[in-house]
Design an enzyme around this catalytic site. Structure first.
Site, mmCIF file in Angstrom:
data_model
loop_
_atom_site.group_PDB
_atom_site.id
_atom_site.type_symbol
_atom_site.label_atom_id
_atom_site.label_comp_id
_atom_site.label_asym_id
_atom_site.label_seq_id
_atom_site.Cartn_x
_atom_site.Cartn_y
_atom_site.Cartn_z
ATOM 1 C CG HIS A 152 -5.019 -14.282 5.554
ATOM 2 N ND1 HIS A 152 -4.425 -15.506 5.876
ATOM 3 C CD2 HIS A 152 -5.615 -14.738 4.853
ATOM 4 C CE1 HIS A 152 -3.858 -16.240 4.802
ATOM 5 N NE2 HIS A 152 -4.923 -16.119 4.013
ATOM 6 N N PRO A 166 1.001 -1.147 -0.268
ATOM 7 C CG PRO A 166 -0.906 -1.256 1.451
ATOM 8 C CD PRO A 166 0.742 -1.865 1.145
ATOM 9 C CD GLU A 167 2.903 3.259 -4.531
ATOM 10 O OE1 GLU A 167 2.639 3.828 -4.914
ATOM 11 O OE2 GLU A 167 2.469 1.433 -4.882
ATOM 12 N NE ARG A 171 4.561 -12.583 0.617
ATOM 13 C CZ ARG A 171 5.024 -11.500 -0.335
ATOM 14 N NH1 ARG A 171 4.555 -11.019 -1.018
ATOM 15 N NH2 ARG A 171 5.860 -12.674 -0.745
#
Length: 264
Positions: free
Chosen positions: A82, A2-3, A100
């Protein structure tokens, strides 16, 4: 990862849910990635801010929660397979989802970023008045790095990552391989403006959700800017400006998409 647009969208969606709320319980099983979270218990969220790709939550009592979403992190309104951190509030709950496991959370004294050195080195916010062309131009012309690497460095403009560096360079008609010191003032002005335009449009559309759907807004909705990608992820497809197939190369260690004809 994410930016700026994705992190800013997350901040805006979380603000009405968290502002003024108190943390009653914070549960996770990883003291290394999620540090000192017990200090936030009983604290009220006094604000939701963003700095580059970091979310900042000023808390009552002079503390601050800092969140970096990593590669796949995000907040959800319901638990997921998750979920890594569950936050129970005095009204509702939110969940940190991170397949992740590269996301990080710290609770620190407000403004004390010794555990987070990158946060102290960030350059100006590209959508703020602090982002000024003279300093941007000076940073370019003093560097022998390729433009793509300079944009990813975070010191010229905080929050720019792979997607928006590629899109801004395409819009400015500049090759990602060009060295900063090779760019003339008119080209630098094009890049300066392109960064502001691309990031502003992406924020307005909720960021970019790619084919893996890793990034979603907290309510599960996707972003919308991916429909406007001119080069990112479009290897082999025609350039929307000239029709030449979009190329892919590695610049500054990152996959980079560009038009070999339009970007010089």
């Amino acid at each position: 990862m994410p930016e700026l647009p994705e992190v800013e969208t997350t901040r805006r969606r979380l603000e009405p849910l968290l502002l003024g709320r108190r943390f009653l319980d914070i549960r996770h099983g990883d003291l290394r990635r999620y540090r000192h979270t017990e200090k936030a218990l009983g604290r009220r969220v006094e604000g939701l801010l963003r700095r580059g790709k970091f979310l900042l939550f000023p808390l009552s009592g002079g503390l601050e929660m800092v969140v970096h979403l990593g590669m796949t992190g995000g907040f959800r309104l319901e638990p997921t397979p998750h979920t890594r951190v569950a936050f129970r509030l005095d009204q509702g709950a939110v969940f940190f989802h991170d397949p992740r496991r590269f996301g990080r959370i710290w609770v620190v004294e407000r403004g004390d970023y010794r555990e987070i050195p990158l946060l102290s080195r960030l350059g100006p916010e590209p959508l703020s008045e602090a982002f000024r062309f003279p300093e941007f131009w000076e940073g370019l012309r003093r560097s022998a790095k390729p433009l793509k690497g300079l944009l990813l460095d975070q010191r010229l403009a905080a929050g720019v990552g792979n997607i928006y560096a590629d899109e801004a360079l395409f819009r400015a008609r500049l090759s990602p391989f060009r060295r900063g010191r090779e760019v003339n003032p008119e080209e630098a002005q094009r890049l300066f403006q392109a960064l502001r335009e691309v990031l502003g449009e992406a924020v307005a559309l909720g960021g970019s959700t790619l084919s893996d759907r890793t990034y979603q807004q907290p309510d599960g909705l996707p972003g919308g800017f991916q429909a406007r990608h001119a080069v990112y992820g479009r290897q082999g497809l025609p350039c929307p400006r000239c029709g030449t197939p979009v190329a892919r190369a590695v610049v500054a260690g990152r996959g980079t998409h560009f038009c070999p004809r339009c970007q010089t």
